[in-house]
Design an enzyme around this catalytic site. Structure first.
Site, PDB file in Angstrom:
ATOM      1  NE  ARG A 113      -5.492   3.124   3.942  1.00 17.07           N
ATOM      2  CZ  ARG A 113      -5.668   1.885   4.378  1.00 17.07           C
ATOM      3  NH1 ARG A 113      -5.243   1.574   5.598  1.00 17.07           N
ATOM      4  NH2 ARG A 113      -6.237   0.969   3.635  1.00 17.07           N
TER       5      ARG A 113
ATOM      6  CE  LYS B  59      -7.679   3.206  -4.895  1.00 14.24           C
ATOM      7  NZ  LYS B  59      -6.793   2.050  -4.626  1.00 14.24           N
TER       8      LYS B  59
END
Length: 602
Positions: A88, A396
């Site tokens: 992000r 992940k």
């Protein structure tokens, strides 16, 4: 003569009036001929694997995201970080994670690294965000949903360039109520424009973040300015939750297990052209044998994947609602849409330890029938995560392709600059998104200087040539490094140097040709010693330039998250014990005081 003069005067007046009347029309035509800055909509999914989108090979119904894929370009070789916050921060700044402060996250950083340069665990103030750049160029800037880049007043979205923001400061939260992930956080830290906020009674995460974004866009429509709308979904982060009707849609699916699903998705991805045909697959060592599960275990596993599919479809429906709104308002054609996931699929099994099972059992209804519903807590675990990342290896938290390679779609329906229905297999990186958008929008960037202060320069490159259909990658043969939690990679052309720590790796460096082997099945380190050595030198140069620290012995991200959660639980218990003990002491003190007072009266 007087009559002629009068006629000439009248003709001149009429001609002048006609010119005056025509002037606004000409001005309007000139104004309309001048291209307006495009609107920008970022659709950021949470923990979606490479093949979780229909247009990338999924059986999950995502018709609205697929429609954006058909209207734009799909990137089949796009990379992010192995965890959410670093991605992000790179998306918003175009700066690599160790430079923007997210060398690691609060939940996964080892104690030895806290406070070291680049390991702020929040987005630092040495970077300029996309919102700040666009706002300076006259954009309205909005964000809804997950933030997870800092929670103090100088780091929340409203302080980083967003005019309006309704955001969650944590990694995740409940999707049906204002409730944290129990054991990980004390409360669900939602704020609006920097102030604590309360969710509505009919809250469901995907529906809410889209509706609030629509409200923001319409509230300022009269300004006439273009907008940046960053919609950050909680789907499909733990806890996996969806409306009953969406879960029911998948009631007949997933009974053959994760290995069968992984193979089916790989076949579809190849047929769609987002993966090379015949690419070999690996079975992750953490993938359980489906046949060895008990009947009850299989029933629970099937149900959680049905809820996962429902959660993705519920999110896709909200994407469609936003797109339909922009079509109705006339904004659609002049809007750039960017869809991506922040990392690969989530493999964590929170029920692996007895301690977690006991704790979560006290907080949630963990019955199989309740999986995915209000009051539930569920996760797909490593078996389904491997299928969600098919045909890639890993998921992940790792530096495998399944952890770093995710779907990316960029569409601009009204512009010829983005090739509709195209697929690009050239290497692309999340730091490329910011310079791509400023390039397409005609907005100036910055060269390391922002309003008189020195800031980190943007390291990403504009993907505009690839959006137009140019072959290859804008990165050419330049090295591109990455590290997070000890898992590291170096990309160069078609090749990838990679190291993964336990549980997905053994700490050894390996070399792969991603063009022919995206599943990372054939280690070429011994066969290509010169390339291996050169790329090792490239990685060492990257690590030095970015201040990458070695991980403590025995470190794994999974264990660190459990330790963080245990510390949070322990802190809560100590507070409760302290309050209870304090109450008992006050009660005893009151009784003693009352007893002594009565004796004095006697």
């Amino acid at each position: 003569m007087p009559g002629r003069l009068g006629g000439s005067r009248r003709a001149a007046i009429i001609l002048f009036g006609a010119l005056v009347a025509a002037f606004p029309v000409q001005a309007q035509r000139a104004e309309s001929a001048t291209p307006r800055h495009p609107n920008i909509v970022i659709l950021l999914a949470d923990d979606w694997g490479f093949s979780d989108v229909g247009a990338f090979g999924s059986e999950i119904a995502t018709p609205h995201i697929d429609a954006l894929a058909n209207a734009g370009m799909r990137f089949s070789n796009f990379h992010v970080a192995g965890s959410c916050s670093p991605t992000r921060a790179m998306l918003l700044t175009g700066v690599m994670n160790h430079r923007n402060g997210l060398g690691n996250m609060p939940e996964t950083i080892p104690d030895e690294h806290r406070g070291k340069p680049g390991y702020d665990t929040v987005m630092n103030h040495r970077v300029v965000t996309m919102a700040e750049l666009l706002k300076a160029a006259g954009y309205r800037t909005y964000l809804t949903g997950k933030w997870h880049l800092g929670s103090d007043r100088t780091r929340l979205p409203h302080a980083r360039g967003f005019d309006r923001a309704f955001s969650l400061a944590d990694a995740g939260a409940d999707n049906f109520e204002q409730r944290p992930i129990e054991g990980l956080y004390d409360q669900a830290n939602w704020t609006e424009n920097g102030k604590p906020a309360t969710l509505p009674r009919d809250y469901y995460s995907s529906r809410f973040v889209v509706q609030r974004m629509i409200d923001y866009i319409e509230a300022d429509r009269d300004s006439g300015k273009p907008f940046l709308a960053s919609v950050n979904f909680l789907a499909n982060h733990i806890p996996v939750q969806a409306p009953d009707s969406d879960i029911a849609r998948y009631s007949a699916m997933y009974r053959d297990g994760w290995t069968a699903l992984r193979a089916a998705r790989a076949k579809r991805a190849a047929a769609m052209g987002v993966m090379p045909a015949g690419a070999p697959l690996v079975t992750m060592p953490t993938t359980p044998d489906w046949a060895s599960l008990t009947t009850d275990e299989r029933a629970a596993a099937v149900r959680v994947m049905q809820a996962y599919g429902g959660m993705a479809t519920a999110m896709d429906r909200e994407v469609g609602r936003l797109v339909a709104h922009l079509k109705a308002t006339g904004d659609y054609d002049n809007t750039i849409f960017v869809f991506l996931s922040d990392n690969g699929a989530e493999p964590t099994n929170p029920f692996q330890s007895l301690r977690n099972r006991l704790f979560l059992g006290l907080q949630y209804d963990l019955s199989t029938a309740n999986i995915g519903r209000r009051g539930s807590f569920a996760a797909i675990g490593p078996g389904w995560a491997s299928a969600a990342s098919s045909p890639l290896s890993g998921y992940k938290f790792s530096a495998t392709e399944g952890g770093l390679r995710v779907p990316l779609i960029i569409a601009w329906p009204g512009s010829a600059r983005v090739r509709a229905g195209g697929i690009s297999d050239g290497l692309a990186h999340v730091t490329d998104i910011l310079p791509t958008l400023t390039d397409l929008a005609g907005v100036p960037g910055h060269g390391g200087d922002w309003r008189g202060r020195t800031v980190e320069p943007v390291t990403g490159r504009s993907l505009a040539p690839m959006l137009g259909g140019a072959a290859g990658s804008v990165h050419g043969d330049a090295p591109l490094g990455y590290e997070l939690s000890g898992n590291a990679a170096l990309f160069r052309g078609d090749y990838k140097l990679v190291r993964n720590l336990a549980p997905t790796g053994d700490g050894r460096w390996r070399l792969y040709d991603l063009k022919t082997d995206p599943g990372e099945t054939r280690d070429l380190a011994a066969a290509m010693p010169d390339r291996f050595a050169a790329m090792m030198a490239d990685y060492r140069a990257y690590a030095k330039a970015n201040g990458v620290l070695d991980m403590p012995a025995g470190y794994t991200a999974d264990e660190q998250i459990n330790r963080y959660a245990f510390e949070q639980q322990g802190r809560k218990r100590l507070i409760r014990i302290g309050l209870w003990a304090g109450g008992i002491i006050l009660l005893l003190a009151g009784l003693v005081w009352g007893f002594r007072r009565r004796r004095r009266r006697v």
